[in-house]
Design a protein around this motif. Structure first.
Motif, short mmCIF file in Angstrom:
data_model
loop_
_atom_site.label_atom_id
_atom_site.label_comp_id
_atom_site.label_asym_id
_atom_site.label_seq_id
_atom_site.Cartn_x
_atom_site.Cartn_y
_atom_site.Cartn_z
N THR A 66 1.00 -0.83 -0.06
CA THR A 66 0.19 -0.11 0.44
C THR A 66 0.71 1.02 -0.04
O THR A 66 0.18 2.73 0.14
N ASP A 67 1.65 1.09 0.20
CA ASP A 67 3.00 2.71 -0.10
C ASP A 67 2.84 2.98 1.13
O ASP A 67 3.36 4.31 0.93
N ASN A 68 2.26 2.60 2.17
CA ASN A 68 2.45 3.51 3.87
C ASN A 68 3.95 3.12 4.51
O ASN A 68 4.10 2.08 5.84
N ARG A 69 4.34 4.29 3.78
CA ARG A 69 6.02 4.52 4.34
C ARG A 69 5.83 4.69 6.16
O ARG A 69 6.05 4.24 7.29
N GLU A 70 4.75 5.37 6.70
CA GLU A 70 4.72 5.24 8.02
C GLU A 70 4.25 3.99 9.03
O GLU A 70 4.89 3.68 10.11
N GLU A 71 3.41 3.24 8.92
CA GLU A 71 3.40 2.23 9.38
C GLU A 71 4.55 0.90 8.72
O GLU A 71 4.64 -0.20 9.67
N MET A 72 5.40 1.07 7.77
CA MET A 72 6.07 0.61 7.05
C MET A 72 7.11 0.81 8.61
O MET A 72 8.22 -0.33 8.81
N ALA A 73 7.61 1.69 8.35
CA ALA A 73 8.66 1.98 9.95
C ALA A 73 8.52 1.60 11.02
O ALA A 73 9.13 1.11 11.79
N ASP A 74 6.59 1.95 11.44
CA ASP A 74 5.89 1.30 12.93
C ASP A 74 6.40 -0.61 12.48
O ASP A 74 7.35 -1.09 14.13
N SER A 75 6.32 -0.79 11.96
CA SER A 75 6.51 -2.35 11.76
C SER A 75 7.79 -2.46 12.12
O SER A 75 8.43 -4.27 12.47
N LEU A 76 9.07 -2.37 10.70
CA LEU A 76 10.55 -2.91 11.23
C LEU A 76 10.72 -2.20 12.43
O LEU A 76 11.36 -2.83 13.45
N TYR A 77 10.26 -0.85 13.20
CA TYR A 77 10.58 -0.49 14.70
C TYR A 77 10.01 -1.66 15.88
O TYR A 77 10.85 -2.25 16.47
N ASN A 78 8.51 -2.20 15.93
CA ASN A 78 8.65 -3.11 16.30
C ASN A 78 8.93 -4.36 16.29
O ASN A 78 8.98 -5.14 17.26
N ILE A 79 9.36 -5.03 14.83
CA ILE A 79 10.02 -6.06 15.26
C ILE A 79 11.45 -6.02 15.23
O ILE A 79 12.47 -6.88 16.25
N GLY A 80 11.74 -5.58 15.33
CA GLY A 80 13.38 -4.56 16.65
C GLY A 80 13.49 -4.89 17.87
O GLY A 80 14.31 -5.02 17.95
N ILE A 81 12.02 -4.03 18.18
CA ILE A 81 11.83 -4.46 19.84
C ILE A 81 11.70 -5.88 20.23
O ILE A 81 12.43 -6.24 20.66
N ILE A 82 10.99 -6.51 19.40
CA ILE A 82 11.13 -8.12 19.43
C ILE A 82 12.76 -9.04 19.79
O ILE A 82 12.34 -9.37 20.78
N TYR A 83 13.21 -8.13 18.13
CA TYR A 83 14.45 -8.93 18.81
C TYR A 83 15.07 -9.06 19.36
O TYR A 83 15.94 -9.90 20.02
N GLU A 85 14.13 -8.13 22.36
CA GLU A 85 13.65 -8.81 23.67
C GLU A 85 14.34 -9.84 23.63
O GLU A 85 14.24 -11.03 24.90
N LYS A 86 14.12 -11.09 22.55
CA LYS A 86 14.79 -11.82 21.63
C LYS A 86 15.71 -12.63 22.53
O LYS A 86 16.60 -12.90 22.45
N GLY A 87 16.54 -11.02 22.44
CA GLY A 87 18.12 -11.09 22.73
C GLY A 87 18.90 -11.79 21.43
O GLY A 87 19.87 -11.50 21.65
N GLU A 88 18.45 -11.09 20.31
CA GLU A 88 18.86 -11.13 18.83
C GLU A 88 19.53 -9.61 18.48
O GLU A 88 18.63 -8.48 17.74
N ILE A 89 20.25 -9.02 19.22
CA ILE A 89 20.21 -8.10 19.09
C ILE A 89 21.30 -7.65 17.74
O ILE A 89 20.71 -6.47 17.00
N ASP A 90 21.84 -7.66 16.70
CA ASP A 90 22.82 -7.88 15.64
C ASP A 90 21.03 -7.61 14.97
O ASP A 90 20.78 -6.60 13.75
N ASN A 91 20.23 -8.62 14.82
CA ASN A 91 19.02 -8.35 13.98
C ASN A 91 18.20 -7.45 14.51
O ASN A 91 17.54 -6.40 13.77
N ALA A 92 18.20 -7.22 15.97
CA ALA A 92 17.80 -6.01 16.41
C ALA A 92 18.02 -4.29 15.58
O ALA A 92 17.41 -3.60 15.44
#
Length: 123
Positions: A66-83, A85-92
């Motif tokens: 949908t070319d929604n840059r705001e949601e794209m950034a928010d999704s990537l941010y949340n994925i980074g948070i999850i990584y 929390e999982k201790g996968e620092i490089d991925n985060a």
């Protein structure tokens, strides 16, 4: 002459139907994107990180479609948070840096600040 007029009218009608279909499909994807983000956040808050990761990955895919840059950034941010929390620092760090780039591009100060705060907490 009447055949040409009829063909022109049919082409215009077909074009109108395509535009209508595209708009409905885009609206549907945006609604589904919002639902995916909300479900991902709920899963993350409940501690189900693997499930949240699935929702945020799907939300990221939809945000690209949908070319929604705001949601794209928010999704990537949340994925980074999850990584994180999982201790996968490089991925985060990788996902947080990608989110940071988009927030900077959008000139979203709040987004940039929240990424910087999480990044500092990692290092």
């Amino acid at each position: 002459m009447d055949i040409i007029t009829l063909l022109g009218a049919m082409c215009l009608a077909y074009g109108g139907m395509l535009i209508l279909y595209y708009r409905m499909r885009t609206t549907e994807k945006r609604r589904e994107l919002s639902q995916l983000m909300l479900t991902g956040i709920k899963s993350m808050r409940r501690g189900n990180l693997d499930k949240a990761l699935i929702y945020f990955d799907k939300a990221y895919e939809y945000s690209i479609e949908t070319d929604n840059r705001e949601e794209m950034a928010d999704s990537l941010y949340n994925i980074g948070i999850i990584y994180k929390e999982k201790g996968e620092i490089d991925n985060a760090i990788e996902y947080l840096n990608s989110a940071q780039s988009i927030y900077d591009e959008l000139q979203d100060r709040d987004g940039s600040e929240k990424v910087a705060l999480v990044t500092r907490s990692i290092q």
